[in-house]
Write a protein that holds these residues in place. Structure first.
Motif, mmCIF file in Angstrom:
data_model
loop_
_atom_site.group_PDB
_atom_site.id
_atom_site.type_symbol
_atom_site.label_atom_id
_atom_site.label_comp_id
_atom_site.label_asym_id
_atom_site.label_seq_id
_atom_site.Cartn_x
_atom_site.Cartn_y
_atom_site.Cartn_z
ATOM 1 N N ALA A 288 25.849 53.820 77.426
ATOM 2 C CA ALA A 288 25.767 53.802 79.024
ATOM 3 C C ALA A 288 25.172 52.665 79.686
ATOM 4 C CB ALA A 288 25.062 54.922 79.395
ATOM 5 N N PRO A 289 23.928 52.028 79.337
ATOM 6 C CA PRO A 289 23.558 50.913 80.035
ATOM 7 C C PRO A 289 24.518 49.608 79.955
ATOM 8 C CG PRO A 289 21.816 52.014 78.539
ATOM 9 C CD PRO A 289 23.175 52.645 78.093
ATOM 10 N N ALA A 290 25.264 49.325 78.960
ATOM 11 C CA ALA A 290 25.906 48.223 79.083
ATOM 12 C C ALA A 290 27.171 48.633 79.802
ATOM 13 C CB ALA A 290 26.447 47.967 77.526
ATOM 14 N N LEU A 291 27.645 49.867 79.688
ATOM 15 C CA LEU A 291 28.831 50.149 80.748
ATOM 16 C C LEU A 291 28.528 49.908 82.104
ATOM 17 C CD1 LEU A 291 31.649 51.284 81.350
ATOM 18 C CD2 LEU A 291 30.639 53.470 81.175
ATOM 19 N N VAL A 292 27.322 50.492 82.454
ATOM 20 C CA VAL A 292 26.774 50.310 83.883
ATOM 21 C C VAL A 292 26.757 48.893 84.402
ATOM 22 C CG1 VAL A 292 24.875 51.138 85.349
ATOM 23 C CG2 VAL A 292 25.833 52.776 84.093
ATOM 24 N N ALA A 293 25.963 48.306 83.531
ATOM 25 C CA ALA A 293 25.668 46.808 83.895
ATOM 26 C C ALA A 293 27.109 46.194 83.938
ATOM 27 C CB ALA A 293 25.062 46.225 82.881
ATOM 28 N N TRP A 294 27.998 46.266 83.265
ATOM 29 C CA TRP A 294 29.516 45.678 83.390
ATOM 30 C C TRP A 294 30.141 46.223 84.820
ATOM 31 C CZ3 TRP A 294 34.445 47.998 83.239
ATOM 32 C CH2 TRP A 294 35.474 46.789 83.401
ATOM 33 N N LEU A 295 30.172 47.366 84.868
ATOM 34 C CA LEU A 295 30.756 48.018 86.312
ATOM 35 C C LEU A 295 29.997 47.647 87.645
ATOM 36 C CD1 LEU A 295 31.059 51.787 85.181
ATOM 37 C CD2 LEU A 295 32.742 50.170 85.414
ATOM 38 N N ASP A 296 28.561 47.411 87.407
ATOM 39 C CA ASP A 296 27.798 47.021 88.481
ATOM 40 C C ASP A 296 28.213 45.581 88.827
ATOM 41 O OD1 ASP A 296 26.348 48.725 89.660
ATOM 42 O OD2 ASP A 296 24.923 48.657 88.374
ATOM 43 N N SER A 297 28.512 44.563 87.707
ATOM 44 C CA SER A 297 28.905 43.465 88.178
ATOM 45 C C SER A 297 30.206 43.092 88.519
ATOM 46 C CB SER A 297 28.969 42.509 86.522
ATOM 47 O OG SER A 297 30.074 42.864 85.824
ATOM 48 N N MET A 298 31.145 44.018 88.405
ATOM 49 C CA MET A 298 32.523 44.100 88.937
ATOM 50 C C MET A 298 32.729 44.899 90.644
ATOM 51 S SD MET A 298 34.069 42.295 86.719
ATOM 52 C CE MET A 298 35.851 43.007 86.996
ATOM 53 N N ARG A 299 31.520 45.127 90.970
ATOM 54 C CA ARG A 299 31.782 46.018 92.166
ATOM 55 C C ARG A 299 32.082 45.414 93.629
ATOM 56 N NH1 ARG A 299 26.785 49.330 94.149
ATOM 57 N NH2 ARG A 299 25.522 47.264 93.456
ATOM 58 N N PHE A 300 31.688 43.997 93.902
ATOM 59 C CA PHE A 300 32.036 42.973 94.674
ATOM 60 C C PHE A 300 31.899 43.646 96.115
ATOM 61 C CE2 PHE A 300 35.074 41.799 91.112
ATOM 62 C CZ PHE A 300 34.107 40.667 90.831
ATOM 63 N N MET A 301 32.950 44.072 96.814
ATOM 64 C CA MET A 301 32.930 44.579 98.248
ATOM 65 C C MET A 301 33.233 46.050 98.361
ATOM 66 S SD MET A 301 31.109 42.191 99.876
ATOM 67 C CE MET A 301 31.390 42.610 101.446
ATOM 68 N N LEU A 302 33.497 46.502 97.498
ATOM 69 C CA LEU A 302 34.120 47.858 97.446
ATOM 70 C C LEU A 302 32.842 48.912 97.614
ATOM 71 C CD1 LEU A 302 36.882 47.618 94.716
ATOM 72 C CD2 LEU A 302 37.050 47.665 96.843
ATOM 73 N N ARG A 303 33.313 49.992 98.063
ATOM 74 C CA ARG A 303 32.317 51.071 98.427
ATOM 75 C C ARG A 303 32.201 52.061 97.150
ATOM 76 N NH1 ARG A 303 35.634 53.372 103.181
ATOM 77 N NH2 ARG A 303 37.144 52.920 101.912
ATOM 78 N N VAL A 304 31.473 51.655 96.238
ATOM 79 C CA VAL A 304 31.301 52.288 95.127
ATOM 80 C C VAL A 304 29.674 52.293 94.856
ATOM 81 C CG1 VAL A 304 33.519 52.099 94.182
ATOM 82 C CG2 VAL A 304 31.849 50.542 93.629
ATOM 83 N N GLU A 305 29.051 53.395 93.936
ATOM 84 C CA GLU A 305 27.888 53.075 93.436
ATOM 85 C C GLU A 305 27.662 53.517 92.102
ATOM 86 O OE1 GLU A 305 23.270 54.521 94.262
ATOM 87 O OE2 GLU A 305 24.697 54.418 95.913
ATOM 88 N N VAL A 306 27.163 52.868 91.179
ATOM 89 C CA VAL A 306 27.052 53.398 89.800
ATOM 90 C C VAL A 306 25.740 53.746 89.412
ATOM 91 C CG1 VAL A 306 27.849 52.972 87.301
ATOM 92 C CG2 VAL A 306 29.181 52.008 89.398
ATOM 93 N N ASN A 307 25.648 54.799 88.798
ATOM 94 C CA ASN A 307 24.214 55.384 88.101
ATOM 95 C C ASN A 307 24.426 55.922 86.791
ATOM 96 O OD1 ASN A 307 22.438 54.901 90.442
ATOM 97 N ND2 ASN A 307 23.942 56.380 91.479
#
Length: 349
Positions: A117-136
């Motif tokens: 999970a930590p690696a997945l969340v870190a990658w997803l966070d790096s791909m958020r850009f300007m989109l309206r999403v939050e990853v936890n």
């Protein structure tokens, strides 16, 4: 796979519980009688402690189309309480994450292999850009229980008990995918399974008076159903075609995503370099070979692959999954050390 330290499951305090090892530390491998536990699971009576799995939440109005743009499944219009298996691939098409996901209409819930999970969340966070999403990463707040039930989650389960379920689609074919197996009747056709995401303080109440089964029982069922597992059947070179994972986890005609070129090229122009096989192991010895044991065509010969999962099945005895070179003959007995292994073709050469 390197696994961060995790909390010990509260269910390990159950009398007879024996803790798992390696990636499965923190939950019970068995409770004293794995064969009986397997029969209870197959009869739909027992529950499995999977509280070492990671749990990730994605919220925000763009969550579905955002994840759709980066992964193998088409989920941009995913209806609430509809379960999907999805993969994160490397740019070269190698499997990095196996996502078990279900959306409740406002939150996308994902369970992943222990420690990932930590690696997945870190990658997803790096791909958020300007989109309206939050990853936890909410693994510390939620546990996962496995149930031999083939039903989707119901809104009432979330509303009444605070739980939501992911239904395993294996081995049913998705709406726009392909099978790399040529069997007419898949041994996993009767597979019924779901993962229940439960607040950690409600785990005992959710189990109730149901008997517990350990991971050994579930692993035997998984192997018998030819179902691959991330970190077991996969390595840094694995592409989904090698494991017959396209059937449940890949949409072949959705928009571009990372690794799609490999998916399309191998599917349209060739065959995967390796293939998953099912093995019946010689059980005359007291000790079975371990996962990672090289497979050879004759004792002392050059390796053609290796064992990836090994289990003792209540009916079939010692069984295994393995990944071998595509060129490995299909009609020969393989050897894992001194142990003979009769192969059944899963992914056709």
């Amino acid at each position: 796979m390197t696994v961060p330290l995790r909390s010990r499951s509260i269910l390990l305090d159950t009398p007879g519980a024996v803790e798992g090892t390696g990636v499965d530390e923190g939950v019970a491998a068995h409770y004293g009688d794995p064969m009986r536990e397997q029969r209870l699971l197959e009869d739909g009576l027992a529950v499995l402690d999977l509280s070492h799995r990671g749990v990730v939440q994605i919220t925000g109005p763009d969550r579905l189309k955002w994840l759709d743009s980066m992964t193998t499944q088409q989920i941009k219009d995913l209806p609430p309480y509809t379960s999907v298996q999805d993969l994160v691939l490397s740019p070269k098409g190698h499997v990095e994450h196996d996502l078990h996901l279900v959306d409740d209409g406002s939150t996308l819930w994902i369970t992943v292999e222990p420690g990932t999970a930590p690696a997945l969340v870190a990658w997803l966070d790096s791909m958020r850009f300007m989109l309206r999403v939050e990853v936890n990463d909410v693994s510390s707040e939620y546990a996962v229980l496995g149930e031999p039930i083939g039903a989707e989650s119901l809104p009432a389960e979330l509303g009444d008990r605070g739980v939501i379920a992911w239904r395993d689609p294996w081995p049913a074919m998705g709406p726009d995918t392909a099978s790399y197996s040529e069997v007419t009747e898949h041994p996993g056709a009767g597979w019924q399974w779901r993962e229940l995401i439960v607040p950690r303080d409600a785990v005992r109440a959710e189990v109730g008076d149901r008997p517990l089964a350990g991971l050994w029982a579930h692993e035997a069922m998984r192997v018998a159903a030819w179902q691959p597992r991330l970190g077991f059947e996969t390595d840094h070179r694995t592409i989904p075609h090698e494991l017959d994972w396209l059937r449940t986890a890949v949409h072949l005609h959705k928009g571009c995503y990372r690794g799609q070129e490999t998916i399309a090229r191998v599917h349209n122009l060739g065959r995967p370099p390796r293939r998953l096989v099912f093995l019946h192991l010689d059980g005359s010895g007291h000790v079975l070979p371990e996962p990672g044991t090289p497979l050879v065509l004759e004792e002392g010969g050059r390796p053609v692959g290796e064992l990836t999962s090994v289990a003792r099945h209540a009916v079939d005895g010692p069984i295994a999954l393995a990944v071998v070179k595509r060129s490995t003959p299909t009609d020969v007995t393989l050897f894992a050390g001194p142990t003979s292994a009769a192969q059944t073709v899963i992914v056709a050469p």
